[in-house]
Design a protein around this motif. Structure first.
Motif, PDB file in Angstrom:
ATOM      1  N   ALA A 102      64.540 -27.014   3.564  1.00 37.76           N
ATOM      2  CA  ALA A 102      64.624 -26.653   5.093  1.00 37.76           C
ATOM      3  C   ALA A 102      64.420 -25.578   5.108  1.00 37.76           C
ATOM      4  O   ALA A 102      64.539 -24.376   5.579  1.00 37.76           O
ATOM      5  CB  ALA A 102      64.868 -27.542   5.560  1.00 37.76           C
ATOM      6  N   LEU A 147      55.738 -30.850   8.534  1.00 36.90           N
ATOM      7  CA  LEU A 147      56.819 -31.255   7.583  1.00 36.90           C
ATOM      8  C   LEU A 147      57.420 -32.958   8.307  1.00 36.90           C
ATOM      9  O   LEU A 147      57.799 -33.128   6.573  1.00 36.90           O
ATOM     10  CB  LEU A 147      57.923 -30.552   9.021  1.00 36.90           C
ATOM     11  CG  LEU A 147      58.437 -29.047   7.974  1.00 36.90           C
ATOM     12  CD1 LEU A 147      59.166 -28.237   9.525  1.00 36.90           C
ATOM     13  CD2 LEU A 147      59.302 -29.060   7.470  1.00 36.90           C
ATOM     14  N   ILE A 175      63.497 -29.215  11.994  1.00 39.40           N
ATOM     15  CA  ILE A 175      63.201 -27.694  11.019  1.00 39.40           C
ATOM     16  C   ILE A 175      62.455 -26.757  12.074  1.00 39.40           C
ATOM     17  O   ILE A 175      62.611 -25.784  12.022  1.00 39.40           O
ATOM     18  CB  ILE A 175      62.932 -28.342   9.580  1.00 39.40           C
ATOM     19  CG1 ILE A 175      64.133 -29.077   8.929  1.00 39.40           C
ATOM     20  CG2 ILE A 175      62.324 -26.702   9.159  1.00 39.40           C
ATOM     21  CD1 ILE A 175      63.315 -29.920   7.610  1.00 39.40           C
TER      22      ILE A 175
END
Length: 212
Positions: A102, A147, A175
């Motif tokens: 991340a 993601l 994120i």
């Protein structure tokens, strides 16, 4: 007729400058130069004629590769996303802590804001789609969707047979949102603190794999 020593072009032939591309693979060269253009001048600066001029080829040759300017921008966005996945170590075969992945993701966005905007479909968003950027009429996988998929895969690999789509969606949204916040000028220390808070709930549910 001996053709081992072809004649040099005559002055009258000098107008014919756009010969067959001879620097290797045109598509890969165009994508690499396209990323440079976006990095320096932003997504809207990427045009067929401008890129063709930089590469020393005709615009028609790029049309054959990408179809139109939308296809070219989509191709550059996809190639940039592959670089981002590799930088964040979110490709199969990498086993690094989720926190590190991340952090790498947000750091890439901060270092390459124009590329991240292009990947996110800025200026070409599909209304209501949520997951895809639209470059003209071409759907491009977005950082958010990438993601989500990577984090679902990670949870399956760490013991959850079906993954955890809800947790992956939450974390991917956090994120991605913090990456955009970093681009928009939020201080690095503030983003790091917010990222740590977002990651905290998963540390007890998803064991962190050892780095290799």
């Amino acid at each position: 007729m001996d053709t081992s020593h072809p004649l040099s072009p005559t002055p009258a032939d000098g107008w014919y400058r756009k010969r067959r591309y001879h620097h290797g693979n045109l598509r890969s060269s165009a994508l690499a130069r396209g990323r440079q253009v976006v990095t320096l001048r932003g997504p809207a600066a990427l045009t067929l004629r401008g890129l063709a001029r930089d590469l020393g080829v005709t615009a028609t040759s790029l049309v054959r590769e990408f179809g139109n300017v939308a296809g070219m921008r989509a191709g550059v966005a996809e190639s940039a996303l592959e670089l981002l996945r590799a930088e964040a170590r979110l490709t199969p075969g990498h086993r690094i802590p989720t926190e590190e992945a991340a952090g790498r993701w947000v750091a890439f966005a901060a270092a390459q804001p124009n590329l991240y905007r292009l990947m996110s479909g800025e200026g070409w968003h599909a209304p209501g789609s949520g997951h895809y950027g639209i470059h003209g009429m071409l759907a491009v996988r977005s950082p958010l969707r990438t993601l989500e998929d990577a984090l679902c895969y990670r949870s399956r690999r760490l013991g959850n047979p079906r993954g955890d789509p809800e947790q992956a969606c939450y974390l991917a949204s956090a994120i991605h949102g913090l990456a955009l916040a970093r681009i928009d000028g939020v201080a690095e220390v503030s983003v790091e603190k917010a990222l740590a808070r977002a990651l905290q709930p998963i540390t007890t549910r998803w064991p962190t794999p050892s780095s290799t």
